[in-house]
Design an enzyme around this catalytic site. Structure first.
Site, PDB file in Angstrom:
ATOM      1  N   VAL A  96       0.937  -1.220   0.152  1.00 24.71           N
ATOM      2  CA  VAL A  96      -0.017   0.097   0.113  1.00 24.71           C
ATOM      3  C   VAL A  96       0.660   1.251   0.035  1.00 24.71           C
ATOM      4  O   VAL A  96       0.436   2.502  -0.077  1.00 24.71           O
ATOM      5  CB  VAL A  96      -0.990   0.155   1.119  1.00 24.71           C
ATOM      6  CG1 VAL A  96      -2.051  -1.082   0.900  1.00 24.71           C
ATOM      7  CG2 VAL A  96      -0.308  -0.021   2.462  1.00 24.71           C
ATOM      8  N   ASN A 120      -5.675   0.665   7.418  1.00 28.96           N
ATOM      9  CA  ASN A 120      -5.002   0.150   8.952  1.00 28.96           C
ATOM     10  C   ASN A 120      -3.497  -0.405   8.774  1.00 28.96           C
ATOM     11  O   ASN A 120      -2.830  -0.413   9.908  1.00 28.96           O
ATOM     12  CB  ASN A 120      -5.936  -1.263   9.330  1.00 28.96           C
ATOM     13  CG  ASN A 120      -5.058  -2.245  10.303  1.00 28.96           C
ATOM     14  OD1 ASN A 120      -5.397  -1.775  11.489  1.00 28.96           O
ATOM     15  ND2 ASN A 120      -4.694  -3.178   9.848  1.00 28.96           N
ATOM     16  N   SER A 122      -2.992   6.282  16.114  1.00 25.17           N
ATOM     17  CA  SER A 122      -2.549   5.801  17.470  1.00 25.17           C
ATOM     18  C   SER A 122      -2.413   6.767  18.550  1.00 25.17           C
ATOM     19  O   SER A 122      -2.292   7.927  18.140  1.00 25.17           O
ATOM     20  CB  SER A 122      -1.030   5.317  17.141  1.00 25.17           C
ATOM     21  OG  SER A 122      -0.371   5.220  18.396  1.00 25.17           O
ATOM     22  N   TYR A 182       7.312   7.267  13.800  1.00 26.71           N
ATOM     23  CA  TYR A 182       5.965   6.587  14.075  1.00 26.71           C
ATOM     24  C   TYR A 182       5.190   7.654  14.581  1.00 26.71           C
ATOM     25  O   TYR A 182       3.861   7.851  13.740  1.00 26.71           O
ATOM     26  CB  TYR A 182       5.955   5.389  15.226  1.00 26.71           C
ATOM     27  CG  TYR A 182       4.704   4.772  15.324  1.00 26.71           C
ATOM     28  CD1 TYR A 182       4.347   3.873  14.326  1.00 26.71           C
ATOM     29  CD2 TYR A 182       4.181   4.751  16.334  1.00 26.71           C
ATOM     30  CE1 TYR A 182       3.150   3.148  14.138  1.00 26.71           C
ATOM     31  CE2 TYR A 182       2.895   4.375  16.597  1.00 26.71           C
ATOM     32  CZ  TYR A 182       2.396   3.515  15.674  1.00 26.71           C
ATOM     33  OH  TYR A 182       1.071   2.577  15.848  1.00 26.71           O
ATOM     34  N   SER A 235       4.026  10.006  11.781  1.00 26.74           N
ATOM     35  CA  SER A 235       3.196   9.381  10.829  1.00 26.74           C
ATOM     36  C   SER A 235       1.616   9.386  11.150  1.00 26.74           C
ATOM     37  O   SER A 235       0.724   9.545  10.509  1.00 26.74           O
ATOM     38  CB  SER A 235       3.912   8.163  10.211  1.00 26.74           C
ATOM     39  OG  SER A 235       3.657   7.372  11.224  1.00 26.74           O
ATOM     40  N   LYS A 236       1.714   8.862  12.583  1.00 33.64           N
ATOM     41  CA  LYS A 236       0.175   8.821  13.012  1.00 33.64           C
ATOM     42  C   LYS A 236      -0.383  10.360  13.549  1.00 33.64           C
ATOM     43  O   LYS A 236      -1.809  10.355  13.113  1.00 33.64           O
ATOM     44  CB  LYS A 236       0.447   8.046  14.351  1.00 33.64           C
ATOM     45  CG  LYS A 236       0.700   6.543  14.004  1.00 33.64           C
ATOM     46  CD  LYS A 236      -0.279   5.952  13.278  1.00 33.64           C
ATOM     47  CE  LYS A 236       0.196   4.293  12.822  1.00 33.64           C
ATOM     48  NZ  LYS A 236      -0.910   3.614  11.975  1.00 33.64           N
ATOM     49  N   ILE A 278      -2.506  -2.231  22.412  1.00 32.53           N
ATOM     50  CA  ILE A 278      -3.180  -3.367  21.838  1.00 32.53           C
ATOM     51  C   ILE A 278      -2.342  -4.881  21.819  1.00 32.53           C
ATOM     52  O   ILE A 278      -1.322  -4.581  21.071  1.00 32.53           O
ATOM     53  CB  ILE A 278      -4.031  -3.228  20.455  1.00 32.53           C
ATOM     54  CG1 ILE A 278      -4.593  -1.748  20.639  1.00 32.53           C
ATOM     55  CG2 ILE A 278      -5.053  -4.486  20.277  1.00 32.53           C
ATOM     56  CD1 ILE A 278      -5.712  -1.814  21.584  1.00 32.53           C
TER      57      ILE A 278
END
Ligand code: NAP
Length: 236
Positions: free
Chosen positions: A54, A80, A132, A145, A148-149, A178
């Protein structure tokens, strides 16, 4: 019965969402990249699997065109697919940065752009972007990270405003911790530490995110919102 595309659904949260939505009679297209065996293990009459990276426009475009040709439309898109990486800020290379942005943020832009053309035509759509908690509050040693979120949150809010008049809702889920492969590097003590800091006294399960996804698909008056199932770990 809805036509639903979930990116990165061979494992973890995406996989749980796929199994659950398919069991209710929806047609679910499970996108995956490397975990072919795991993707194949959930194939059934309501789950079709499709391999595509993706973070690559050509592969995304081919996947979306294939789905539209076969099923006529995509009612629900769940962005996702994602990766994470734990590194000191000073150790993050340009390559690490670009891979993170391409996999987590560019993919959300790219898949949404390809799918939205059809949703506008149908005058219906529901897009759910998985961000996130770190996209909201930032994480030490996960700067790329977290960026990006956080970008996904900006994209969600902006796109919700632009696509609302076309009856397309765009929302984001920003999970806390999670229990999936993504956290397999955490030690038992580290998990216990998070649980102790969390008012509900536990980390989440993929099903906690699936429930949230199902509510966002059903609801017809929520758009541009960031919902964070996190057990109260972070309350803003
Ligand atoms: P996971 O178990 O590691 O699964 C990640 C999924 O993303 C896999 O199915 C993987 O597919 C897919 N993927 C990665 N790169 C891809 C690419 N280039 N193209 C297509 N698919 C790709 O992670 P998870 O915990 O379920 O995470 C799902 C989402 O929730 C991610 O966006 C993550 O950032 C977010 N999230 C997770 C947590 C958590 O605590 N677990 C917390 C907050 C947010 P293959 O294996 O087939 O390559």
């Amino acid at each position: 019965m809805k036509i639903i595309l979930i990116t990165g659904a061979s494992r973890g949260i995406g996989r749980d969402i796929a199994i659950n939505l398919a069991s209710e009679g929806n047609k679910v297209i499970v996108n995956y990249l490397k975990s072919e065996e795991q993707a194949k293990s959930i194939e059934n009459e309501n789950i079709e699997i499709y391999k595509a990276d993706v973070s690559k426009r050509m592969e995304v475009s081919e996947m979306v065109n294939y789905i539209i040709k076969k099923y006529g439309k995509i009612d629900v898109l769940i962005n996702n697919a994602g990766i994470d990486e734990y590194k000191l800020f000073t150790d993050i290379t340009d390559e690490d940065w670009n891979k993170m942005m391409n996999t987590n943020l560019y993919s959300t832009f790219c898949v949404s752009q390809e799918v939205v053309k059809n949703m506008i035509h149908e005058k219906y759509g529901c897009i759910i972007n998985i961000s996130s908690i770190w996209g909201i509050v930032g994480a030490s040693c996960e700067v790329h990270y977290s960026v990006s979120k956080a970008g996904i949150i900006g994209l969600t809010k902006s796109l919700a405003k632009e696509l609302g008049p076309s009856n397309i809702r765009v929302n984001s889920i920003a999970p806390g911790c999670i229990d999936t492969d993504m956290n397999k590097n955490l030690t038992t003590e580290e998990i216990k530490g998070i649980e102790d800091e969390t008012p509900l006294g536990k980390i989440g399960k993929p099903l906690d995110i699936t429930r949230c996804v199902k509510w966002l698909i059903e609801d017809e008056f929520t758009t541009g919102q960031i919902i964070s199932p996190n057990g109260g770990w972070v309350i803003i």
